[in-house]
Design an enzyme around this catalytic site. Structure first.
Site, PDB file in Angstrom:
ATOM      1  NE  ARG A 186      -9.194   0.520   2.628  1.00 26.29           N
ATOM      2  CZ  ARG A 186      -8.065   0.334   1.950  1.00 26.29           C
ATOM      3  NH1 ARG A 186      -6.924   0.864   2.381  1.00 26.29           N
ATOM      4  NH2 ARG A 186      -8.080  -0.348   0.815  1.00 26.29           N
ATOM      5  CG  ASP A 215      -9.372   2.920  -0.268  1.00 28.46           C
ATOM      6  OD1 ASP A 215     -10.115   2.057  -0.768  1.00 28.46           O
ATOM      7  OD2 ASP A 215      -8.146   2.927  -0.404  1.00 28.46           O
ATOM      8  CG  HIS A 290      -8.812   1.073  -3.808  1.00 29.25           C
ATOM      9  ND1 HIS A 290      -9.131   0.182  -2.814  1.00 29.25           N
ATOM     10  CD2 HIS A 290      -7.795   0.503  -4.510  1.00 29.25           C
ATOM     11  CE1 HIS A 290      -8.321  -0.876  -2.900  1.00 29.25           C
ATOM     12  NE2 HIS A 290      -7.511  -0.703  -3.933  1.00 29.25           N
ATOM     13  CG  ASP A 354      -4.012   1.220  -5.515  1.00 25.22           C
ATOM     14  OD1 ASP A 354      -4.557   2.328  -5.624  1.00 25.22           O
ATOM     15  OD2 ASP A 354      -4.145   0.492  -4.508  1.00 25.22           O
ATOM     16  CD  GLU A 355      -4.989  -3.510  -4.562  1.00 24.84           C
ATOM     17  OE1 GLU A 355      -4.302  -4.422  -4.057  1.00 24.84           O
ATOM     18  OE2 GLU A 355      -5.803  -2.832  -3.896  1.00 24.84           O
ATOM     19  CD1 TRP A 421       1.778  -0.390  -5.485  1.00 24.76           C
ATOM     20  CD2 TRP A 421       1.321  -2.078  -4.096  1.00 24.76           C
ATOM     21  NE1 TRP A 421       0.682  -1.045  -5.982  1.00 24.76           N
ATOM     22  CE2 TRP A 421       0.373  -2.087  -5.148  1.00 24.76           C
ATOM     23  CE3 TRP A 421       1.213  -3.051  -3.089  1.00 24.76           C
ATOM     24  CZ2 TRP A 421      -0.653  -3.029  -5.235  1.00 24.76           C
ATOM     25  CZ3 TRP A 421       0.190  -3.991  -3.167  1.00 24.76           C
ATOM     26  CH2 TRP A 421      -0.723  -3.982  -4.234  1.00 24.76           C
ATOM     27  CE1 TYR A 446       3.174  -1.216   0.647  1.00 29.03           C
ATOM     28  CE2 TYR A 446       1.097  -2.344   1.092  1.00 29.03           C
ATOM     29  CZ  TYR A 446       1.861  -1.486   0.314  1.00 29.03           C
ATOM     30  OH  TYR A 446       1.298  -0.872  -0.789  1.00 29.03           O
ATOM     31  CB  THR A 497      -5.909   1.787   9.070  1.00 24.68           C
ATOM     32  OG1 THR A 497      -6.819   2.437   8.169  1.00 24.68           O
ATOM     33  CG2 THR A 497      -4.675   2.638   9.280  1.00 24.68           C
TER      34      THR A 497
END
Length: 791
Positions: A186, A215, A290, A354-355, A421, A446, A497
């Site tokens: 990021r 990412d 991602h 993830d995600e 997480w 976090y 970030t």
């Protein structure tokens, strides 16, 4: 002055040693070691070893690793002093007086690989361990025993006493995995900062650096087979002047100028730097989600096959993911991972997982064909297929796979380690299946979340994870049995970030929360103590200043709590995260100022009271006033029995939190609410003697997006013997479980005729599961209860 004989020295040692731990209140020397050692004993009195220009470091004969550690220690001390401490084999020593001895030939199974023994006597210092890593951690403790000026470069300040109190330490870590994560996609951070970050980790005995290298916002690692990844995918159009969530994509003709990457030579240099500090680096290459930055150079690896720009800011939902039905995807990933595996000596490679939005997969012919050909049921199983296939490849390279807890979806890869997480549940499930787990829940770990009142803090992504909240974390859930608990390897703090664009801001978000987490990870729970931790931390702030680290002082909010004895007497307690705070308060409803009552100890409350309190510095209020109403009622100090135990995740202040006089706020995580998932609240209160009752109430919270709902009903009962109960009223809930926003509802029963009773029972019926229209329909619903007020 004549030298003491060995016999006299031994007599002095026996007479002077006093058992001491970081939690011992007896004043001897103020020892400020963080993490707090497991066991420590300190000499009473002013017995100290003094460093001087004649001090030498001795190591085991022919042990290159001990020699290297000796040079590491000597360099730090020599940089800060005008000494010229030498390092040599112990056989070359003319004397064993005025020396520091480093040895890794100890045979103590209880210490393990990272434990150490540190002994400071009048004439020598000895650090012993089973392995070199233990000596390294002993050196970190030794450096924290020296004056803070040891962190300076060539002190010009005169009169520094380079003295170390005589003591003995026997120390080892609670967890083998003590990690910190840094997202460099990021926002990119240069090599020099990565080294500084690793150095600071080592100071506090952290041993794993999780490096988030790829990412949607940029690819940060050189892959020689695919130079396009760093020529194209590492760069985005610079829209740093726009809010992260509202950034525009690059326009035609705009050049991608923001970004950067680490060459393989950079990475080798950083790996060696970390190795010298006993830190393992685990790289993360995100997949299958991602990963849209890849499509700026390799659009054929996406389901749509269309070229994309590297995202300038938030990309949510991130629906463009790697195509799981395309063999070229796996060919690309295997080539990338082959170079990563060769570059990083770690046993682990993190693959994200993830995600993963399944939108494109559902519409992709290749992905649907893969599902059919492999006999998979749905896209969740397709993700599991993807992860298992990557794990098999990593295993062929003698590497182990780690992923975020979504890798549980559709079935977990056989040897995978789970990084939990989204709470603790993923970690619990994985451990119960026999998989290793690293706990890193958003609630405690976090560090991109705010750490104090957002109105007075730099912009963050949201949430609130205070220093005290981090310190309170217990990585091993009590629901696991002894065998399952062995799979909890440790804990990790995460710095994402999106909102952190500068080195200074990254440090501010990491410190001092990383220091608190270091003690959670290293120190046994029985040795952890918040009050003594912040006392020691106060000295470490001075050390951080010498290292030019930008840190957060902590939250200036005043925590207003109660202490109730068995007679029902209530005292108010005012606390702050800041060491030795100046707190002024009022009890008459007025706002406190510097002339208001100065808090020095708990004070009694004999009627319902509104307390306002503030943190003051240099005669001025810092930030804002804290306020809480203490309700005085007949239930305070009485015995409360819960038929169903509250969740260990939401236990408030413990057993009698529902009768402490303090009401919960709209924040479900404020340590006032007790949570019950899938269970009814059934509480029985023993008033100890028959009492006249006029009103009973209990407060409940609803935040439906958190799966927290009001009870379906609340019924009140009374009894004289605690066995036979009679209902005195039932309140049905008519508020929709789908009502938006957070709110508190009091379920009150007014008794028209005053009645007497010795026992009160409350049954609040859980709605069972999240309702059909809810996004989590079918999952167990929560009840959150707080103050039961009896009048």
């Amino acid at each position: 002055m004549k030298k003491l004989s060995t016999k006299i020295k031994i007599i002095i040692i026996i007479a002077a040693m006093s058992l001491f731990s970081c939690n011992n209140s007896k004043k001897i020397h103020q020892i400020n070691i963080i993490p707090c050692p497991d066991r420590m004993s300190v000499w009473e009195g002013e017995f100290e070893f003094e460093l001087n220009s004649e001090t030498a470091i001795l190591t085991e004969d022919g042990n290159a690793e001990m020699q290297k550690l000796g040079e590491y220690l000597a360099k730090i001390i020599n940089n800060a002093t005008d000494f010229n401490i030498s390092v040599s084999d112990i056989s070359e020593a003319k004397s064993i007086d005025n020396v520091m001895i480093l040895s890794s030939n100890l045979s103590d199974n209880k210490l393990g690989d990272e434990g150490y023994k540190l002994q400071v006597d009048l004439t020598k210092i000895t650090i012993q361990s089973n392995e070199p890593s233990g000596v390294f951690y002993g050196i970190q403790s030794l450096l924290q025993l020296l004056p803070n000026e040891v962190l300076d470069k060539k002190n010009e300040e005169q009169g520094i006493d380079w003295k170390i109190p005589c003591l003995r330490i026997y120390d080892k870590p609670q967890y083998s995995y003590r990690g910190m994560h840094l997202d460099v996609s990021r926002h990119f951070f240069p090599k020099e900062f990565i080294k500084k970050f690793i150095d600071l980790m080592a100071m506090y005995k952290m041993n794993v650096f999780h490096w988030h290298l790829t990412d949607d916002n940029g690819w940060r690692i050189e892959i020689k087979k695919y130079p396009e990844l760093t020529d194209i995918c590492a760069w985005r159009v610079d829209h740093e002047d726009q809010a992260w969530r509202n950034r525009e994509l690059g326009k035609p003709g705009e050049k991608a100028t923001y970004g950067g990457f680490y060459t393989q030579e950079d990475i080798k240099e950083i790996i060696e730097f970390a190795k010298e500090r006993n830190i393992e680096i685990i790289p993360e290459i995100e997949m299958p989600g991602h990963s849209s930055e890849i499509f700026a150079a390799f659009p054929e690896l996406s389901c749509r096959g269309k070229k994309m720009e590297v995202q300038t800011g938030s990309y949510w939902p991130n629906i463009d993911v790697l195509c799981a039905g395309n063999e070229k995807t796996f060919e690309f990933l295997e080539n990338v991972l082959s170079e990563v595996a060769e570059l990083f000596p770690s046993d682990y490679i993190h693959i994200g997982g993830d995600e993963v939005d399944k939108t494109r997969w559902k519409a992709c012919k290749k992905c649907q064909k893969r599902i059919k050909d492999e006999g998979l049921q749905n896209e969740e199983e397709l993700q599991s297929y993807f992860i298992k296939r990557i794990e098999k490849f990593l295993n062929s390279k003698n590497k182990k796979l780690i992923g975020w807890d979504e890798i549980l979806d559709g079935g977990l890869a056989p040897e995978a380690t789970v990084m939990s997480w989204r709470g603790l549940d993923g970690g619990i499930e994985a451990a119960q299946q026999g998989h290793d787990v690293i706990m890193t829940p958003t609630s405690h770990c976090y560090f991109d979340y705010y750490q104090a009142d957002p109105n007075f803090q730099p912009k963050a992504i949201g949430g609130l994870t205070s220093l005290k909240k981090v310190y309170s974390f217990d990585p091993t859930p009590p629901v696991l049995n002894d065998e399952e608990q062995k799979h909890i390897l440790g804990v990790q703090g995460n710095i994402w970030t999106e909102y952190i664009s500068t080195l200074e801001h990254a440090e501010y978000m990491a410190f001092p929360r990383m220091i608190a987490l270091a003690e959670v990870a290293w120190t046994p729970k029985k040795r952890q103590n918040w009050e003594r931790f912040i006392k020691r931390l106060n000295n470490h702030f001075k050390r951080l200043e010498k290292l030019n680290v930008n840190y957060c002082e902590g939250s200036f909010e005043i925590d207003i709590k109660t202490i109730t004895d068995t007679s029902g007497k209530v005292s108010a307690c005012l606390e702050s995260e800041i060491y030795k705070p100046e707190i002024h308060y009022t009890t008459d409803g007025s706002d406190p100022d510097v002339n208001s009552l100065l808090y020095s100890k708990t004070f009694d409350i004999d009627s319902t009271t509104n307390i306002k309190a503030g943190f003051f510095k240099d005669g001025k209020l810092v930030e804002k006033i804290s306020e809480k109403t203490i309700s005085i009622h007949k239930g305070l100090g009485k015995n409360l029995e819960l038929k169903n135990k509250y969740s260990f995740k939401y236990k408030a202040q413990g057993e009698n939190s529902l009768l402490d006089g303090v009401n919960g706020s709209l924040n479900h995580d404020d340590n006032c609410w007790q949570g019950f998932q899938g269970d009814d609240l059934i509480a029985v209160i023993d008033l100890k003697s028959s009492s006249v009752l006029s009103k009973i109430s209990c407060s409940f919270l609803q935040i439906q997006r958190k799966w927290i709902f009001l009870p379906a009903s609340v019924e009140y009962f009374i009894s004289d013997d605690g066995k036979n109960f009679k209902s005195i009223g039932k309140i049905e809930n008519d508020i929709s479980p789908m009502k938006e926003m957070a709110f508190i509802e009091d379920f009150v029963i007014d008794l028209n005729e005053k009645i007497e009773a010795k026992y009160i029972k409350i049954i609040a019926k859980n709605i069972g599961n999240c309702p059909q229209k809810h996004s989590a329909a079918g999952n167990k619903a929560w009840i959150f209860a707080d103050e039961i007020i009896i009048e």
